[in-house]
Scaffold this motif. Sequence first.
Motif, PDB file in Angstrom:
ATOM      1  N   UNK A  98       0.832  -1.201   0.000  1.00 59.98           N
ATOM      2  CA  UNK A  98       0.000   0.000   0.000  1.00 59.98           C
ATOM      3  C   UNK A  98       0.867   1.250   0.000  1.00 59.98           C
ATOM      4  N   UNK A  99       1.954   1.197   0.788  1.00 56.01           N
ATOM      5  CA  UNK A  99       2.845   2.346   0.857  1.00 56.01           C
ATOM      6  C   UNK A  99       3.503   2.596  -0.490  1.00 56.01           C
ATOM      7  N   UNK A 100       3.739   1.523  -1.253  1.00 54.65           N
ATOM      8  CA  UNK A 100       4.447   1.632  -2.517  1.00 54.65           C
ATOM      9  C   UNK A 100       3.505   1.713  -3.720  1.00 54.65           C
ATOM     10  N   UNK A 101       2.213   1.822  -3.508  1.00 47.24           N
ATOM     11  CA  UNK A 101       1.304   1.953  -4.635  1.00 47.24           C
ATOM     12  C   UNK A 101       1.673   3.198  -5.444  1.00 47.24           C
ATOM     13  N   UNK A 102       1.721   3.091  -6.764  1.00 49.29           N
ATOM     14  CA  UNK A 102       2.078   4.262  -7.574  1.00 49.29           C
ATOM     15  C   UNK A 102       1.071   5.379  -7.391  1.00 49.29           C
ATOM     16  N   UNK A 103       1.545   6.584  -7.161  1.00 45.38           N
ATOM     17  CA  UNK A 103       0.656   7.709  -6.888  1.00 45.38           C
ATOM     18  C   UNK A 103       0.919   8.910  -7.791  1.00 45.38           C
ATOM     19  N   UNK A 104       1.952   8.822  -8.605  1.00 44.18           N
ATOM     20  CA  UNK A 104       2.275   9.960  -9.465  1.00 44.18           C
ATOM     21  C   UNK A 104       2.991   9.469 -10.712  1.00 44.18           C
ATOM     22  N   UNK A 105       2.646  10.089 -11.858  1.00 47.49           N
ATOM     23  CA  UNK A 105       3.278   9.697 -13.112  1.00 47.49           C
ATOM     24  C   UNK A 105       4.617  10.424 -13.243  1.00 47.49           C
ATOM     25  N   UNK A 106       5.505   9.932 -14.100  1.00 45.05           N
ATOM     26  CA  UNK A 106       6.780  10.639 -14.319  1.00 45.05           C
ATOM     27  C   UNK A 106       6.533  12.046 -14.862  1.00 45.05           C
ATOM     28  N   UNK A 107       7.363  12.974 -14.486  1.00 43.60           N
ATOM     29  CA  UNK A 107       7.196  14.368 -14.910  1.00 43.60           C
ATOM     30  C   UNK A 107       7.349  14.534 -16.418  1.00 43.60           C
ATOM     31  N   UNK A 108       7.963  13.554 -17.058  1.00 43.27           N
ATOM     32  CA  UNK A 108       8.176  13.645 -18.509  1.00 43.27           C
ATOM     33  C   UNK A 108       6.950  13.243 -19.319  1.00 43.27           C
ATOM     34  N   UNK A 109       5.942  12.673 -18.669  1.00 41.39           N
ATOM     35  CA  UNK A 109       4.760  12.205 -19.412  1.00 41.39           C
ATOM     36  C   UNK A 109       3.946  13.394 -19.922  1.00 41.39           C
ATOM     37  N   UNK A 110       3.586  13.350 -21.185  1.00 47.22           N
ATOM     38  CA  UNK A 110       2.752  14.397 -21.778  1.00 47.22           C
ATOM     39  C   UNK A 110       2.032  13.845 -23.011  1.00 47.22           C
ATOM     40  N   UNK A 111       0.969  14.534 -23.402  1.00 46.31           N
ATOM     41  CA  UNK A 111       0.194  14.109 -24.560  1.00 46.31           C
ATOM     42  C   UNK A 111      -0.482  12.764 -24.364  1.00 46.31           C
ATOM     43  N   UNK A 112      -0.732  12.393 -23.119  1.00 43.40           N
ATOM     44  CA  UNK A 112      -1.277  11.074 -22.818  1.00 43.40           C
ATOM     45  C   UNK A 112      -2.784  11.122 -22.600  1.00 43.40           C
ATOM     46  N   UNK A 113      -3.358   9.947 -22.422  1.00 34.01           N
ATOM     47  CA  UNK A 113      -4.789   9.809 -22.148  1.00 34.01           C
ATOM     48  C   UNK A 113      -4.948   9.343 -20.702  1.00 34.01           C
ATOM     49  N   UNK A 114      -5.803  10.030 -19.952  1.00 33.46           N
ATOM     50  CA  UNK A 114      -6.088   9.641 -18.573  1.00 33.46           C
ATOM     51  C   UNK A 114      -7.413   8.888 -18.556  1.00 33.46           C
ATOM     52  N   UNK A 115      -7.390   7.675 -18.012  1.00 37.37           N
ATOM     53  CA  UNK A 115      -8.591   6.849 -17.906  1.00 37.37           C
ATOM     54  C   UNK A 115      -8.936   6.715 -16.429  1.00 37.37           C
ATOM     55  N   UNK A 116     -10.045   7.303 -16.040  1.00 35.13           N
ATOM     56  CA  UNK A 116     -10.472   7.278 -14.636  1.00 35.13           C
ATOM     57  C   UNK A 116     -11.424   6.106 -14.407  1.00 35.13           C
ATOM     58  N   UNK A 159      -5.491   6.654  -6.416  1.00 35.35           N
ATOM     59  CA  UNK A 159      -6.050   7.909  -5.917  1.00 35.35           C
ATOM     60  C   UNK A 159      -7.497   8.070  -6.325  1.00 35.35           C
ATOM     61  N   UNK A 160      -8.152   9.067  -5.767  1.00 33.24           N
ATOM     62  CA  UNK A 160      -9.553   9.360  -6.097  1.00 33.24           C
ATOM     63  C   UNK A 160      -9.603  10.178  -7.377  1.00 33.24           C
ATOM     64  N   UNK A 161     -10.249   9.656  -8.444  1.00 33.75           N
ATOM     65  CA  UNK A 161     -10.218  10.344  -9.740  1.00 33.75           C
ATOM     66  C   UNK A 161     -10.826  11.745  -9.730  1.00 33.75           C
ATOM     67  N   UNK A 162     -11.763  12.004  -8.824  1.00 34.98           N
ATOM     68  CA  UNK A 162     -12.400  13.322  -8.781  1.00 34.98           C
ATOM     69  C   UNK A 162     -11.613  14.326  -7.951  1.00 34.98           C
ATOM     70  N   UNK A 163     -10.517  13.892  -7.348  1.00 32.57           N
ATOM     71  CA  UNK A 163      -9.682  14.774  -6.534  1.00 32.57           C
ATOM     72  C   UNK A 163      -8.684  15.510  -7.432  1.00 32.57           C
ATOM     73  N   UNK A 164      -8.620  16.810  -7.311  1.00 32.39           N
ATOM     74  CA  UNK A 164      -7.762  17.610  -8.186  1.00 32.39           C
ATOM     75  C   UNK A 164      -6.296  17.229  -8.042  1.00 32.39           C
ATOM     76  N   UNK A 165      -5.862  16.962  -6.814  1.00 31.20           N
ATOM     77  CA  UNK A 165      -4.454  16.609  -6.607  1.00 31.20           C
ATOM     78  C   UNK A 165      -4.117  15.290  -7.295  1.00 31.20           C
ATOM     79  N   UNK A 166      -5.072  14.345  -7.264  1.00 32.52           N
ATOM     80  CA  UNK A 166      -4.843  13.066  -7.947  1.00 32.52           C
ATOM     81  C   UNK A 166      -4.706  13.288  -9.441  1.00 32.52           C
ATOM     82  N   UNK A 167      -5.555  14.146 -10.011  1.00 24.08           N
ATOM     83  CA  UNK A 167      -5.470  14.442 -11.444  1.00 24.08           C
ATOM     84  C   UNK A 167      -4.153  15.151 -11.767  1.00 24.08           C
ATOM     85  N   UNK A 168      -3.714  16.020 -10.866  1.00 24.46           N
ATOM     86  CA  UNK A 168      -2.419  16.678 -11.072  1.00 24.46           C
ATOM     87  C   UNK A 168      -1.285  15.652 -11.002  1.00 24.46           C
ATOM     88  N   UNK A 169      -1.452  14.666 -10.110  1.00 32.99           N
ATOM     89  CA  UNK A 169      -0.465  13.586 -10.035  1.00 32.99           C
ATOM     90  C   UNK A 169      -0.432  12.781 -11.332  1.00 32.99           C
TER      91      UNK A 169
END
Length: 329
Positions: A98-116, A159-169
């Motif tokens: 749980x502690x190691x669950x991925x919570x943020x994408x690499x900063x280099x990711x761009x032009x991608x599709x987010x699937x909630x 993360x919670x898809x409707x949470x702004x911080x999660x979307x920023x992550x």
Amino acid sequence: MRKRPNLAYKLAALLLLIIYILLFKYIMIFEHQPENANAVTAIYWATTTIATVGYGDVVFTSLPGRVFSIAVQVTGIILISGFLATYVITPWMDRIIKFRLPRKVPSSMKGHIIICGYNQLVETLIDELAEQEITFIIIEDEEDVIKELVYRDIPCIFGTPSDKQTLLNGSIEKARILIANKSDERNANIVLTAREFQHLNIVAIVEDRLNSKYLKYAGADMVVSPKSMFGQFIGRKAMDRLVSRVTGTTEIFKGVHVTEFPIYIKSPLIGKTLKEVSSQRLTGARIVGIWKSGALSFNPKEDDVIRGNSVLLAVGTPEELAKLKKLTH
């Protein structure tokens, strides 16, 4: 008991302890050691033997007694191992994972599709995206789903898809498309949060067509109703179920179709469960429905068995569906 394995384990351990105590008292009387045939000594002997401590101050001298001691020691090892695995090792591993669950994408990711949100329909979509080498990320708030996705090396964050911080992550400011694939109510919250990013193209998957307008009010650029598409598809088949039930396909997304396949008598799929077919990844197509006894189920279970009179409702690319068609003959 199957729903509460921990309770079953505790009851089984308690029952074994009671049996051991009763047998201990009986064998002690049989060996003419009446001074040890009492509840306190029986509990003392049973616990020290199960724990494989065995101080040797209370022992059996007969063959049945020694065989009984061996049986208690072996089951004691099993019980202690089960206790450690259930109450020590597994919780510790869960905390680590749980502690190691991925919570943020690499900063280099761009032009991608987010699937909630992840489900069977998304499974088909991500196969298509991976084939076309389109970068995507799945946001999910169910730990078990994230663990499975991580195990399969599918890009995801917890993360919670409707949470702004999660979307920023999820690097939403650099994404090009967001797909909201939760319940209609949760999708509305996701769309409202994501709409702050004006550059984003938002697609909402709706369960009830009546909610489509509300999702558009919330800011969705496109609202898609897979159930409605499936319904139209089945409706056309229902006009002549015996003759034309399995002809034609319906495109639900660009390059993704839904088709029905009858199972023929020599098909290698006969006798297999849907879980077996899915786990073997024979075609890449996803089975999202199955005709059984003249009725269509949109919620097939993993243990549903494919029979000679079954008809599968599958979603996939034309190539994947072509592979499945070969296996149905």
